[in-house]
Design a protein around this motif. Structure first.
Motif, mmCIF file in Angstrom:
data_model
loop_
_atom_site.group_PDB
_atom_site.id
_atom_site.type_symbol
_atom_site.label_atom_id
_atom_site.label_comp_id
_atom_site.label_asym_id
_atom_site.label_seq_id
_atom_site.Cartn_x
_atom_site.Cartn_y
_atom_site.Cartn_z
ATOM 1 N N ILE A 7 15.292 -38.110 -91.761
ATOM 2 C CA ILE A 7 14.954 -39.032 -92.850
ATOM 3 C C ILE A 7 14.162 -38.320 -93.934
ATOM 4 C CG2 ILE A 7 13.574 -41.076 -93.427
ATOM 5 C CD1 ILE A 7 14.444 -42.222 -90.695
ATOM 6 N N ILE A 8 13.193 -37.518 -93.530
ATOM 7 C CA ILE A 8 12.374 -36.783 -94.501
ATOM 8 C C ILE A 8 13.234 -35.788 -95.274
ATOM 9 C CG2 ILE A 8 10.535 -35.062 -94.694
ATOM 10 C CD1 ILE A 8 9.129 -36.591 -92.376
ATOM 11 N N ALA A 9 14.112 -35.072 -94.590
ATOM 12 C CA ALA A 9 14.981 -34.089 -95.252
ATOM 13 C C ALA A 9 15.922 -34.779 -96.236
ATOM 14 C CB ALA A 9 15.776 -33.298 -94.218
ATOM 15 N N ALA A 10 16.512 -35.887 -95.841
ATOM 16 C CA ALA A 10 17.433 -36.611 -96.725
ATOM 17 C C ALA A 10 16.699 -37.161 -97.936
ATOM 18 C CB ALA A 10 18.113 -37.740 -95.957
ATOM 19 N N ALA A 11 15.520 -37.733 -97.719
ATOM 20 C CA ALA A 11 14.746 -38.281 -98.835
ATOM 21 C C ALA A 11 14.310 -37.168 -99.790
ATOM 22 C CB ALA A 11 13.538 -39.043 -98.318
#
Length: 157
Positions: free
Chosen positions: A63-67
């Motif tokens: 989630i952090i990488a995608a955001a």
């Protein structure tokens, strides 16, 4: 322990290798495209790697990488592209420079054949843009280029 928990533990333990592979793949693709999109994805993956090294679970890393990648693409990539293209010459060249040029019909121009003399001194084979034939000596403007043929329309001076 069942197979699912062993698999999840394996993914959690070795996720950093997946992030490194993703970063490498994205950087190679970026070198081939030079569009900053894959550079932003590689940066997002690097942020995912860091979040994994901090100890966050894999789902949080994703989630952090995608955001991070989405934010970089939306807010960092556009100014980088503007900066990259700011020194480009805005002058049209090649075929684009011919569009809109005026000239004179050297022979009758139909949708099948014709010949023109362009204001830059070039002589081109031509076809009429519409079904109406353009008589010899009429002023024309180049509407498009198709291969080595100018598509022209009559101009009323």
């Amino acid at each position: 322990m069942n197979d699912a928990s062993v698999f999840i533990e394996l993914i959690t333990e070795w996720a950093w290798i997946g992030w490194l592979i993703l970063i490498a793949v994205f950087l190679v693709i970026e070198m081939l495209t030079l569009d900053f999109t894959f550079l932003m994805l590689a940066s997002g993956s690097a942020i995912g790697l860091v979040s994994g090294l901090v100890g966050l679970p894999v789902w949080a890393q994703l989630i952090i990488a995608a955001a991070a990648a989405a934010l970089l693409i939306l807010f960092i990539r556009p100014p980088l592209l503007r900066r990259l293209h700011r020194s480009e010459d805005p002058t049209k060249s090649n075929v684009d420079a011919l569009i809109g040029l005026r000239g004179t019909a050297l022979s009758e121009i139909t949708q099948i054949s014709g010949q023109i003399k362009v204001s830059n001194g070039d002589t081109w084979t031509a076809r009429a843009e519409s079904a109406v034939a353009i008589p010899v000596g009429s002023p024309i403007a180049i509407a498009a280029i198709s291969g080595a043929t100018a598509i022209v329309r009559p101009v009323n001076d």
